[in-house]
Design a protein around this motif. Sequence first.
Motif, PDB file in Angstrom:
ATOM      1  N   VAL A  23       0.851  -1.199   0.000  1.00 65.18           N
ATOM      2  CA  VAL A  23       0.000   0.000   0.000  1.00 65.18           C
ATOM      3  C   VAL A  23       0.883   1.244   0.000  1.00 65.18           C
ATOM      4  CG1 VAL A  23      -1.687   1.352   1.329  1.00 65.18           C
ATOM      5  CG2 VAL A  23      -1.948  -1.134   1.148  1.00 65.18           C
ATOM      6  N   CYS A  24       1.860   1.253   0.882  1.00 64.21           N
ATOM      7  CA  CYS A  24       2.777   2.397   1.004  1.00 64.21           C
ATOM      8  C   CYS A  24       3.555   2.611  -0.295  1.00 64.21           C
ATOM      9  CB  CYS A  24       3.721   2.133   2.181  1.00 64.21           C
ATOM     10  SG  CYS A  24       5.008   3.348   2.407  1.00 64.21           S
ATOM     11  N   MET A  25       4.154   1.536  -0.795  1.00 65.93           N
ATOM     12  CA  MET A  25       5.001   1.620  -1.982  1.00 65.93           C
ATOM     13  C   MET A  25       4.194   2.020  -3.223  1.00 65.93           C
ATOM     14  SD  MET A  25       7.401  -1.363  -3.616  1.00 65.93           S
ATOM     15  CE  MET A  25       6.051  -2.319  -4.309  1.00 65.93           C
ATOM     16  N   TYR A  26       3.070   1.331  -3.447  1.00 62.60           N
ATOM     17  CA  TYR A  26       2.285   1.608  -4.649  1.00 62.60           C
ATOM     18  C   TYR A  26       1.668   3.000  -4.618  1.00 62.60           C
ATOM     19  CZ  TYR A  26       2.738  -3.311  -5.936  1.00 62.60           C
ATOM     20  OH  TYR A  26       3.233  -4.536  -6.288  1.00 62.60           O
ATOM     21  N   THR A  27       1.251   3.461  -3.455  1.00 60.42           N
ATOM     22  CA  THR A  27       0.703   4.811  -3.351  1.00 60.42           C
ATOM     23  C   THR A  27       1.782   5.836  -3.690  1.00 60.42           C
ATOM     24  OG1 THR A  27      -0.907   4.115  -1.699  1.00 60.42           O
ATOM     25  CG2 THR A  27      -0.418   6.480  -1.818  1.00 60.42           C
ATOM     26  N   TYR A  28       2.975   5.634  -3.156  1.00 60.52           N
ATOM     27  CA  TYR A  28       4.081   6.538  -3.458  1.00 60.52           C
ATOM     28  C   TYR A  28       4.367   6.549  -4.960  1.00 60.52           C
ATOM     29  CZ  TYR A  28       8.713   8.471  -3.907  1.00 60.52           C
ATOM     30  OH  TYR A  28       9.775   9.221  -4.309  1.00 60.52           O
ATOM     31  N   PHE A  29       4.476   5.361  -5.551  1.00 55.80           N
ATOM     32  CA  PHE A  29       4.786   5.287  -6.974  1.00 55.80           C
ATOM     33  C   PHE A  29       3.669   5.898  -7.820  1.00 55.80           C
ATOM     34  CE2 PHE A  29       7.677   1.382  -6.280  1.00 55.80           C
ATOM     35  CZ  PHE A  29       8.752   2.198  -5.983  1.00 55.80           C
ATOM     36  N   GLN A  30       2.435   5.703  -7.397  1.00 59.36           N
ATOM     37  CA  GLN A  30       1.311   6.279  -8.132  1.00 59.36           C
ATOM     38  C   GLN A  30       1.416   7.806  -8.138  1.00 59.36           C
ATOM     39  OE1 GLN A  30      -1.871   7.727  -6.510  1.00 59.36           O
ATOM     40  NE2 GLN A  30      -2.525   8.252  -8.558  1.00 59.36           N
ATOM     41  N   LEU A  31       1.750   8.369  -7.009  1.00 58.30           N
ATOM     42  CA  LEU A  31       1.898   9.828  -6.931  1.00 58.30           C
ATOM     43  C   LEU A  31       3.119  10.302  -7.711  1.00 58.30           C
ATOM     44  CD1 LEU A  31       1.000  10.288  -3.171  1.00 58.30           C
ATOM     45  CD2 LEU A  31      -0.434  10.849  -5.150  1.00 58.30           C
ATOM     46  N   LEU A  32       4.194   9.565  -7.632  1.00 61.27           N
ATOM     47  CA  LEU A  32       5.422   9.904  -8.347  1.00 61.27           C
ATOM     48  C   LEU A  32       5.189   9.867  -9.856  1.00 61.27           C
ATOM     49  CD1 LEU A  32       8.630  10.242  -8.179  1.00 61.27           C
ATOM     50  CD2 LEU A  32       8.664   7.785  -8.632  1.00 61.27           C
ATOM     51  N   ILE A  33       4.579   8.796 -10.318  1.00 61.90           N
ATOM     52  CA  ILE A  33       4.379   8.612 -11.752  1.00 61.90           C
ATOM     53  C   ILE A  33       3.353   9.598 -12.297  1.00 61.90           C
ATOM     54  CG2 ILE A  33       3.671   6.956 -13.555  1.00 61.90           C
ATOM     55  CD1 ILE A  33       6.311   6.217 -12.107  1.00 61.90           C
ATOM     56  N   ILE A  71       0.254   4.001 -16.388  1.00 61.34           N
ATOM     57  CA  ILE A  71       1.098   3.362 -15.370  1.00 61.34           C
ATOM     58  C   ILE A  71       0.665   3.810 -13.978  1.00 61.34           C
ATOM     59  CG2 ILE A  71       3.457   3.099 -14.513  1.00 61.34           C
ATOM     60  CD1 ILE A  71       4.395   3.470 -17.429  1.00 61.34           C
ATOM     61  N   SER A  72       0.326   5.080 -13.851  1.00 66.06           N
ATOM     62  CA  SER A  72      -0.153   5.599 -12.573  1.00 66.06           C
ATOM     63  C   SER A  72      -1.407   4.859 -12.123  1.00 66.06           C
ATOM     64  CB  SER A  72      -0.436   7.099 -12.708  1.00 66.06           C
ATOM     65  OG  SER A  72      -0.956   7.620 -11.522  1.00 66.06           O
ATOM     66  N   GLU A  73      -2.304   4.576 -13.046  1.00 66.31           N
ATOM     67  CA  GLU A  73      -3.533   3.852 -12.727  1.00 66.31           C
ATOM     68  C   GLU A  73      -3.246   2.433 -12.253  1.00 66.31           C
ATOM     69  OE1 GLU A  73      -6.121   4.120 -16.129  1.00 66.31           O
ATOM     70  OE2 GLU A  73      -6.275   6.299 -15.948  1.00 66.31           O
ATOM     71  N   VAL A  74      -2.244   1.796 -12.829  1.00 71.65           N
ATOM     72  CA  VAL A  74      -1.871   0.437 -12.407  1.00 71.65           C
ATOM     73  C   VAL A  74      -1.383   0.473 -10.959  1.00 71.65           C
ATOM     74  CG1 VAL A  74      -0.273  -1.481 -12.787  1.00 71.65           C
ATOM     75  CG2 VAL A  74      -1.367  -0.379 -14.735  1.00 71.65           C
ATOM     76  N   PHE A  75      -0.565   1.454 -10.618  1.00 71.24           N
ATOM     77  CA  PHE A  75      -0.087   1.573  -9.238  1.00 71.24           C
ATOM     78  C   PHE A  75      -1.232   1.894  -8.282  1.00 71.24           C
ATOM     79  CE2 PHE A  75       4.293   2.427 -11.017  1.00 71.24           C
ATOM     80  CZ  PHE A  75       4.858   1.286 -10.490  1.00 71.24           C
ATOM     81  N   GLU A  76      -2.155   2.752  -8.700  1.00 73.18           N
ATOM     82  CA  GLU A  76      -3.302   3.089  -7.858  1.00 73.18           C
ATOM     83  C   GLU A  76      -4.156   1.841  -7.589  1.00 73.18           C
ATOM     84  OE1 GLU A  76      -6.772   6.491  -7.636  1.00 73.18           O
ATOM     85  OE2 GLU A  76      -5.987   5.941  -9.602  1.00 73.18           O
ATOM     86  N   LYS A  77      -4.405   1.061  -8.629  1.00 76.89           N
ATOM     87  CA  LYS A  77      -5.181  -0.176  -8.496  1.00 76.89           C
ATOM     88  C   LYS A  77      -4.452  -1.164  -7.578  1.00 76.89           C
ATOM     89  CE  LYS A  77      -4.799  -3.314 -11.679  1.00 76.89           C
ATOM     90  NZ  LYS A  77      -4.370  -4.620 -11.340  1.00 76.89           N
ATOM     91  N   ILE A  91      10.760   5.397 -13.536  1.00 77.67           N
ATOM     92  CA  ILE A  91       9.601   4.532 -13.730  1.00 77.67           C
ATOM     93  C   ILE A  91      10.040   3.076 -13.778  1.00 77.67           C
ATOM     94  CG2 ILE A  91       7.768   3.899 -15.348  1.00 77.67           C
ATOM     95  CD1 ILE A  91       7.599   6.851 -16.128  1.00 77.67           C
ATOM     96  N   SER A  92      11.127   2.794 -14.482  1.00 82.77           N
ATOM     97  CA  SER A  92      11.570   1.394 -14.580  1.00 82.77           C
ATOM     98  C   SER A  92      12.010   0.858 -13.220  1.00 82.77           C
ATOM     99  CB  SER A  92      12.689   1.237 -15.615  1.00 82.77           C
ATOM    100  OG  SER A  92      13.821   1.977 -15.250  1.00 82.77           O
ATOM    101  N   GLU A  93      12.620   1.690 -12.378  1.00 86.24           N
ATOM    102  CA  GLU A  93      12.979   1.248 -11.020  1.00 86.24           C
ATOM    103  C   GLU A  93      11.731   0.953 -10.198  1.00 86.24           C
ATOM    104  OE1 GLU A  93      17.159   3.475  -9.961  1.00 86.24           O
ATOM    105  OE2 GLU A  93      15.348   4.704 -10.064  1.00 86.24           O
ATOM    106  N   ALA A  94      10.727   1.789 -10.340  1.00 86.02           N
ATOM    107  CA  ALA A  94       9.473   1.583  -9.620  1.00 86.02           C
ATOM    108  C   ALA A  94       8.809   0.286 -10.067  1.00 86.02           C
ATOM    109  CB  ALA A  94       8.533   2.772  -9.847  1.00 86.02           C
ATOM    110  N   ILE A  95       8.814   0.034 -11.356  1.00 84.44           N
ATOM    111  CA  ILE A  95       8.193  -1.192 -11.859  1.00 84.44           C
ATOM    112  C   ILE A  95       8.992  -2.419 -11.440  1.00 84.44           C
ATOM    113  CG2 ILE A  95       7.521  -2.442 -13.952  1.00 84.44           C
ATOM    114  CD1 ILE A  95       6.900   0.362 -15.161  1.00 84.44           C
ATOM    115  N   ARG A  96      10.306  -2.324 -11.447  1.00 86.95           N
ATOM    116  CA  ARG A  96      11.140  -3.450 -10.967  1.00 86.95           C
ATOM    117  C   ARG A  96      10.852  -3.740  -9.485  1.00 86.95           C
ATOM    118  NH1 ARG A  96      14.791  -1.077 -14.513  1.00 86.95           N
ATOM    119  NH2 ARG A  96      15.388  -2.464 -16.208  1.00 86.95           N
ATOM    120  N   ALA A  97      10.695  -2.686  -8.701  1.00 88.26           N
ATOM    121  CA  ALA A  97      10.359  -2.870  -7.282  1.00 88.26           C
ATOM    122  C   ALA A  97       8.997  -3.550  -7.158  1.00 88.26           C
ATOM    123  CB  ALA A  97      10.349  -1.523  -6.561  1.00 88.26           C
ATOM    124  N   ALA A  98       8.050  -3.149  -7.997  1.00 87.02           N
ATOM    125  CA  ALA A  98       6.721  -3.773  -7.981  1.00 87.02           C
ATOM    126  C   ALA A  98       6.810  -5.243  -8.366  1.00 87.02           C
ATOM    127  CB  ALA A  98       5.779  -3.023  -8.919  1.00 87.02           C
TER     128      ALA A  98
END
Length: 164
Positions: free
Chosen positions: A41-51, A59-65, A107-114
């Motif tokens: 929740v913490c990570m994806y919310t951060y990435f959603q806001l970042l992206i 991509i932002s929508e995928v992180f939000e979901k 973005i690629s670092e965020a997706i790799r973390a995901a």
Amino acid sequence: MMQTYSFEQQFQPPTQMAPDSYLGKIISLLQGIARHEMTGVCMYTYFQLLISGINKPQISEVFEKSAAESLAHYSQAVQFMLLYGGRSYIPCSCDPIVYLNDPQTSISEAIRAAINHEKTAVESYRKLFSVTSGKETELTNWAQTQAQAELEDLLEFQQILGVV
């Protein structure tokens, strides 16, 4: 009119409890899952806001979901924990996500973390499935369903990154 049931009514604990070590293992696995999902929740919310800040709406929508899904999985894991005699407090840590404070996270670092996060989630649910298989039908079914959902998320992130 359709009758609705609360979580407790749908998922009753087994009438004959297994030995403490078995219940302890179930609760421990559920605690790990809950902790992992809250970290998501913490990570994806951060990435959603970042992206979203750099205008990548798909991509932002995928992180939000994914953040919303992680929160739902966290809630379900805690409900099962309570049902099996565990406590509801789960300490959560985002410590492994050291780049959360780094505005240069790409973005690629965020997706790799995901991707790494989803791989760990799949394994956690598979462990729970193997421990409960043939003993706790509702919990086994839930673990199997969650593992499948996490696998679908993993594939989605891999497709975004172009790994698949």
